[in-house]
Write an enzyme that holds these catalytic residues in place. Structure first.
Site, PDB file in Angstrom:
ATOM      1  CB  SER A   3      -0.865  -0.150   1.042  1.00 43.84           C
ATOM      2  OG  SER A   3      -1.874   1.080   1.065  1.00 43.84           O
ATOM      3  CG  HIS A  45      -5.924  -0.486  -1.229  1.00 42.60           C
ATOM      4  ND1 HIS A  45      -5.106   0.017  -1.976  1.00 42.60           N
ATOM      5  CD2 HIS A  45      -5.336  -0.469   0.142  1.00 42.60           C
ATOM      6  CE1 HIS A  45      -3.888   0.476  -1.364  1.00 42.60           C
ATOM      7  NE2 HIS A  45      -4.061  -0.032  -0.277  1.00 42.60           N
TER       8      HIS A  45
END
Length: 296
Positions: free
Chosen positions: A74, A186
């Site tokens: 991430s 996400h």
């Protein structure tokens, strides 16, 4: 948090550089608090980037050994881009702060949520997300992080996440744990933030990585700066494919994975993905020296 690196001037120098760029004393914030200020997304993301880059610079100061591959989970992808030479630290910090602001502003408070589903395989989690989304009035639930076998994080509207947790338990999950964050990363709720990032990326200078870097979205390397920018935009609303990333490392012959930055969460995930990989979290100077003794 970073006190274990007192013997490495590169760490303090990196935090001092961050203070010059953003005008904030992150070193004081991480070591003295207040914790509420540190936990603000607009501070947490730049702090994590700074810590990761600081530890990698300390590592570099001790060895000429060059990693075979890089990746970041991430936000960690930005640290990997800096470490690979594709993105300057001075450009990464304001970009990461912009990213944090865009994510925070994309979804009103308490609208979104994330939860970890434990003990179900990836396909089962995908299926339950589809079931919940199809039965919800316009609310979404999607896989967000494929962290390791049996650990998938889902994200979406809060009520959909709660229903997903209930369905997961009914389908035999060992656990379903709400994560302490209001930003549903996400997933499609971040598409507004992604569009803001796309416009911001137009002014960001990016080069080709000098070390191969596997990206979250497609577990592929991208040498073209335009392609990297697009993959960073997509990263906001597509899942982190960490399990596949570590398996790609192993398939390429990697046998040691070094984790730069605070904590050792990724090392724990990596062990569950492939027990033959040795994962070394650089949590302090002693851990860094130990890792160096195994590699150089």
């Amino acid at each position: 948090m970073m006190g274990g690196y007192a013997d490495f001037p590169e760490v303090r120098e990196t935090f001092a550089e961050a203070a010059d760029i953003l005008g904030q004393d992150f070193w004081k914030m991480v070591n003295e608090g207040p914790i509420d200020e540190l936990n603000l997304t607009v501070n947490t993301q730049p702090v994590m980037l700074t810590a990761g880059v600081a530890v990698y610079r300390a590592w570099q100061s001790c060895t000429n050994s060059v990693p075979a591959f890089m990746a970041g989970h991430s936000l960690g992808e930005y640290t990997a881009l800096v470490a690979s030479g594709a993105l300057l630290f001075a450009d990464a910090l304001p970009l990461v702060r912009f990213r944090a602001e865009a994510m925070q502003e994309a979804v009103p408070g308490n609208t979104g949520a994330m939860a970890a589903i434990l003990g179900l395989d990836d396909e089962a989690v995908r299926s339950l997300c589809q079931t919940v989304a199809s039965s919800s009035d316009g609310e979404s639930l999607e896989p967000a992080n494929f962290n390791s076998p049996g650990q998938v994080v889902v994200a979406g509207h809060r009520n959909a996440v709660l229903r997903g947790m209930e369905l997961a338990k009914a389908n035999g999950a060992k656990g379903a744990v709400m994560l302490p964050m209001s930003i549903p990363s996400h997933c499609s709720l971040m598409k507004g933030a992604a569009e803001r990032m796309r416009r911001q990326m137009e002014i960001v200078k990016l080069g080709a990585p000098q070390i191969p870097l596997l990206h979250n979205v497609d577990v592929q390397g991208h040498g073209d700066p335009g392609g990297i920018k697009e993959i960073l935009v997509e990263q906001l609303f597509k899942p982190v494919r960490w399990t596949e990333t570590i398996r790609a490392f192993a398939a390429a012959g990697v046998n040691i994975v070094v984790e730069c930055g605070p904590g050792k969460v990724l090392s724990g995930l990596n062990k569950r993905i492939d027990k033959n990989l040795q994962s070394l979290p650089l949590i302090d100077g002693q851990a860094l020296r130990h890792a160096l003794s195994l590699i150089t």
